[in-house]
Design an enzyme around this catalytic site. Sequence first.
Site, PDB file in Angstrom:
ATOM      1  N   CYS A   2       0.858  -1.186   0.000  1.00 21.48           N
ATOM      2  CA  CYS A   2       0.000   0.000   0.000  1.00 21.48           C
ATOM      3  C   CYS A   2       0.894   1.236   0.000  1.00 21.48           C
ATOM      4  CB  CYS A   2      -0.928   0.094   1.191  1.00 21.48           C
ATOM      5  SG  CYS A   2      -2.087  -1.257   1.346  1.00 21.48           S
ATOM      6  N   ARG A  27       3.985  -0.680  -4.770  1.00 20.27           N
ATOM      7  CA  ARG A  27       3.720  -1.088  -3.385  1.00 20.27           C
ATOM      8  C   ARG A  27       2.358  -1.754  -3.220  1.00 20.27           C
ATOM      9  NH1 ARG A  27       7.727   0.052   0.682  1.00 20.27           N
ATOM     10  NH2 ARG A  27       9.318   0.998  -0.589  1.00 20.27           N
ATOM     11  N   TRP A  73      -3.044  -2.512  -1.446  1.00 22.70           N
ATOM     12  CA  TRP A  73      -2.833  -3.952  -1.539  1.00 22.70           C
ATOM     13  C   TRP A  73      -3.758  -4.533  -0.479  1.00 22.70           C
ATOM     14  CZ3 TRP A  73      -1.293  -7.997   1.640  1.00 22.70           C
ATOM     15  CH2 TRP A  73      -0.930  -9.189   0.989  1.00 22.70           C
ATOM     16  N   ASN A  99      -2.038   2.435   5.929  1.00 19.40           N
ATOM     17  CA  ASN A  99      -1.272   1.223   5.631  1.00 19.40           C
ATOM     18  C   ASN A  99      -1.118   0.458   6.931  1.00 19.40           C
ATOM     19  OD1 ASN A  99      -0.876   2.205   3.095  1.00 19.40           O
ATOM     20  ND2 ASN A  99       1.310   2.654   3.349  1.00 19.40           N
ATOM     21  N   GLY A 100      -1.163  -0.860   6.876  1.00 17.62           N
ATOM     22  CA  GLY A 100      -0.991  -1.654   8.089  1.00 17.62           C
ATOM     23  C   GLY A 100      -2.267  -2.405   8.414  1.00 17.62           C
ATOM     24  N   GLU A 488      15.841 -19.505  -5.731  1.00 21.53           N
ATOM     25  CA  GLU A 488      15.568 -18.165  -6.266  1.00 21.53           C
ATOM     26  C   GLU A 488      15.002 -18.265  -7.692  1.00 21.53           C
ATOM     27  OE1 GLU A 488      15.210 -15.318  -5.169  1.00 21.53           O
ATOM     28  OE2 GLU A 488      15.575 -13.926  -6.790  1.00 21.53           O
ATOM     29  N   LYS A 492      11.467 -16.729  -8.744  1.00 24.40           N
ATOM     30  CA  LYS A 492      11.344 -15.734  -9.821  1.00 24.40           C
ATOM     31  C   LYS A 492      10.305 -16.183 -10.826  1.00 24.40           C
ATOM     32  CE  LYS A 492      12.697 -13.168  -8.444  1.00 24.40           C
ATOM     33  NZ  LYS A 492      13.304 -12.557  -7.329  1.00 24.40           N
ATOM     34  N   GLU A 495       6.601 -16.207  -9.317  1.00 26.63           N
ATOM     35  CA  GLU A 495       5.960 -14.940  -8.946  1.00 26.63           C
ATOM     36  C   GLU A 495       5.591 -14.078 -10.150  1.00 26.63           C
ATOM     37  OE1 GLU A 495       8.107 -12.191  -6.399  1.00 26.63           O
ATOM     38  OE2 GLU A 495       9.997 -12.668  -7.342  1.00 26.63           O
ATOM     39  N   HIS A 511      14.325 -38.488  -3.426  1.00 26.92           N
ATOM     40  CA  HIS A 511      13.566 -38.711  -2.184  1.00 26.92           C
ATOM     41  C   HIS A 511      12.126 -38.226  -2.305  1.00 26.92           C
ATOM     42  CE1 HIS A 511      17.284 -39.958  -0.325  1.00 26.92           C
ATOM     43  NE2 HIS A 511      17.857 -38.909  -0.903  1.00 26.92           N
ATOM     44  N   LYS A 610       5.508  -4.755  -3.655  1.00 28.65           N
ATOM     45  CA  LYS A 610       6.960  -4.732  -3.508  1.00 28.65           C
ATOM     46  C   LYS A 610       7.423  -4.926  -2.067  1.00 28.65           C
ATOM     47  CE  LYS A 610      11.191  -4.139  -4.910  1.00 28.65           C
ATOM     48  NZ  LYS A 610      11.777  -5.365  -5.511  1.00 28.65           N
TER      49      LYS A 610
HETATM   50  O1  M6R Z   1      12.519  -5.759   0.933  1.00 32.67           O
HETATM   51  P1  M6R Z   1      12.903  -7.143   1.360  1.00 32.67           P
HETATM   52  O2  M6R Z   1      14.192  -7.594   0.796  1.00 32.67           O
HETATM   53  O3  M6R Z   1      12.832  -7.335   2.847  1.00 32.67           O
HETATM   54  O4  M6R Z   1      11.769  -8.075   0.733  1.00 32.67           O
HETATM   55  C1  M6R Z   1      11.710  -9.431   1.020  1.00 32.67           C
HETATM   56  C2  M6R Z   1      10.736 -10.139   0.107  1.00 32.67           C
HETATM   57  O5  M6R Z   1       9.434  -9.641   0.278  1.00 32.67           O
HETATM   58  C3  M6R Z   1      11.110 -10.002  -1.368  1.00 32.67           C
HETATM   59  O6  M6R Z   1      12.409 -10.436  -1.600  1.00 32.67           O
HETATM   60  C4  M6R Z   1      10.130 -10.814  -2.253  1.00 32.67           C
HETATM   61  O7  M6R Z   1      10.279 -12.172  -2.007  1.00 32.67           O
HETATM   62  C5  M6R Z   1      10.340 -10.504  -3.734  1.00 32.67           C
HETATM   63  N1  M6R Z   1       9.060 -10.367  -4.376  1.00 32.67           N
HETATM   64  C6  M6R Z   1      11.045 -11.554  -4.479  1.00 32.67           C
HETATM   65  O8  M6R Z   1      11.228 -11.245  -5.809  1.00 32.67           O
END
Ligand code: M6R
Length: 615
Positions: A2, A27, A73, A99-100, A488, A492, A495, A511, A610
Site C-alpha cells: 500500500c 507497493r 494492496w 497502511n498496516g 531463487e 522468480k 511470482e 527422495h 513490492k
Molecule cells: O525488501 P525485502 O528484501 O525485505 O523483501 C523481502 C521479500 O518480500 C522479497 O524479496 C520478495 O520475495 C520478492 N518479491 C522476491 O522477488
Amino acid sequence: MCGIVGYIGRDRAGSVMVDGLKRLEYRGYDSSGVAVWTEEGIKQTKRTGRVAELEAALGDDLGGTLGISHTRWATHGDVTEANAHPHTSSDGKIALVHNGVIENYVGMKTFLTEKGYTFQSQTDTEALCNLIAYHYAKEPEVAGKNRFLESVRKSLRHVEGTYGIAALCTDCPGELIGARKGSPLILGLGEGENILASDANALTHCTRNVVYLEDNEVVHLTDDDFSITTVSSKSVEAVIHQVDWDTSEAELGDYDHFMQKEIFEQPTSLENGMRGRFSDDGSTAVFGGLNLNSQELRQVDRILFLACGTAWHSCLVAEYLIERFARIPVEVEYASEFRYRNAPLDKNTLVIAISQSGETIDTLGALREAKRKGYRTLAINNSVGSTIARESDGGIYQHAGPEIGVASTKAFTSQIMICAMLALYLGRLRDLSYGDGVAIVKALKKVPAQVEEILKQNEKIATVAKKYASYEDCLFLGRQLMFPIALEGALKLKEISYIHAEGYPAAEMKHGPIALISEDCPSVFLATSGEVFSKSLANAQEVKARKGKVICIASEGCDIPEGLADDTILVPECHEIVQPILMTIPIQLFSYHVALERGCDVDKPRNLAKSVTVE
Ligand code: M6R
C-alpha cells in the site's frame, strides 16, 4: 505494501498525489483513491485497478490545496471501490488513508456502531476513521489545544496493530495529520507545501528534504510548518535528512519494464556495491558502518541471518560462503518464524537482517526481537534511511539503486556480493590467507564485466524461454552453492509467470520430487565446475531417463555429455565465491522472458506488492 501520499500547500494537491501514487504503485495496485478538501466537504474519487484508472477518472480535476491518497494492496475486504481508500467517517468529517492492520478493529466497530456510526466497507481502516470522528465530536473546543490533532492521538492510543496514516478534517482546511507505528511514513518539506508519503520515491519530485517519522509519532502539517509529537503528546525534535540519490534511477527510461531495466543494471549495481570497499593491499574488504571492531568480530562464534523471500535466499548463499571462507557457523531463519520462536542463541551470536526495502515488517519484527534479547544486530539493506537500517546497530548499504520491479533482481545479486565480501572480511580476520584473499578480491572485481557478458546472451535466453513458456510446472535443481540459486530461480518464475515451480537440492530429487518428472515438467539444472559437478550431471541423467526436459545452466568449460541437455546456457568460468552471482543472471532473464511470452505483467504480478509491511 500500500502507498500513501498526502499533500498540503498550493493548488496542485491532485496532481502531486497522482504523480506520487504512480511512483508508489509497485507497493500495491489493487485499487487507488484520492480525497481532496473543498468548501463543500471532502471530495473523493476511487477506482479499482491501476492508478491510470484513477487518473482517467480525475481528468483535469487535479487541483486542491489539501488532500490524501492511497494505492491499495488488499488485506481486509475484497478489491472493490467501497474498500478502496480514502475512507470517510459516517458523519462526513474525517477522511483517512491507512497502511498496516488494525488488529482490534472488530471491537472498535461494535463500539462505534452502538454510538450510531455506520460502515460502508469491510476494512479495518474505516473503524479507525470513525473512531477519530467520534473523538473529534467529543473533543471540547479549548483555546491552545488542537481538536483534530487531539482526536487523532486519542484514537491511536486505542489501536492494536500497525499503521501509517494520513488524515484530514472538513473543519480544518489548513491541516494535514500523519502518524506511524510499524508502517513507514516520511514527511517531505517543500516551499509553501508539505507532503506525507509512505516512501521517499513518492515525494522526491517535490522536495529532497525529508523527516523519517519513528513509531508512535504523530505529525501535524500546515503548508509552511510542521510539528511532531508522540501519540502520548510528548513533543519530538525533528531531524531533517537530504535524499541524495538520483531520482532518474527510479524511472523506466528506454526500457519496457523495471524488471528488465534492473536486470540490465546489474553490472553497475554490483560495481557500486564494491566501490571503495577493498583494502589498499587488495586482500580483503573494508566496511565503514559495522560499528564493530576486529576484536569484537573475532569473538563472534555464530551468525544468525534473518530475512524473507529473495533476501532469505541471499542469506542461504551467505551461509555457504561464510562457513566456507570464514569458518563461522551460520544459521538462517525466516524472519517471520524467528520472531515468534523461542530460539536459543549463544551470547556471542551476531544477528544480521537482510532486506532490500528495509521495511519488511517480519524482518523488522525479528530484528527488534533479537535486539530486545540483547544481541548485536547488523543490517544489509538497499534503501538508505529505512527503518531496518536505522534500528540496527550497524550495517552495510547495498548501493544498488532503487528497485521498483516487484520481482527482486539487482538487489539479490548485490546482497550476494555484499555477503561474499563479508565472508572475505571475516575470513581474513581469522584463517583465510593473504593469497586467498587477493584471489577473491580479483574475482569479485571481475564480476561486473562477466555479468555484462552474460547479458549479451539475452536473445538466446529469450529463445530458450519461449520453448518452455507453455509448461505449467518447472523444477530448479542445484547442489551446494547452487541450491539457494535454484530456490531463487523457482521463486522468480512462479511470482511473475504463475508457473508452478520448485527449487530443490538436486540429489534430493530421488527422495520424492522425481515423481513429478514427466515430459510435461522441465528441469533447470544449475551446474558449476567443482567437486559436485559430476554428481549434478548424474542427477540430470536421472531426469532425462524419465523423459524430463533438461535446461542446463553451467560454467564454460564444464563437460556436459552430448544429448543430456535440451538447452544449454553457459556463464564465464569464475572463482567459486562469485558463481552464485553469475548463475543468477540467466535464471532472471529466463523468468522474465517466460512471463513476457505468457503475457504477464512482469512489474506488477498478481496478488503481490513490492514491500511487505503487513504480517
Ligand atoms: O525488501 P525485502 O528484501 O525485505 O523483501 C523481502 C521479500 O518480500 C522479497 O524479496 C520478495 O520475495 C520478492 N518479491 C522476491 O522477488
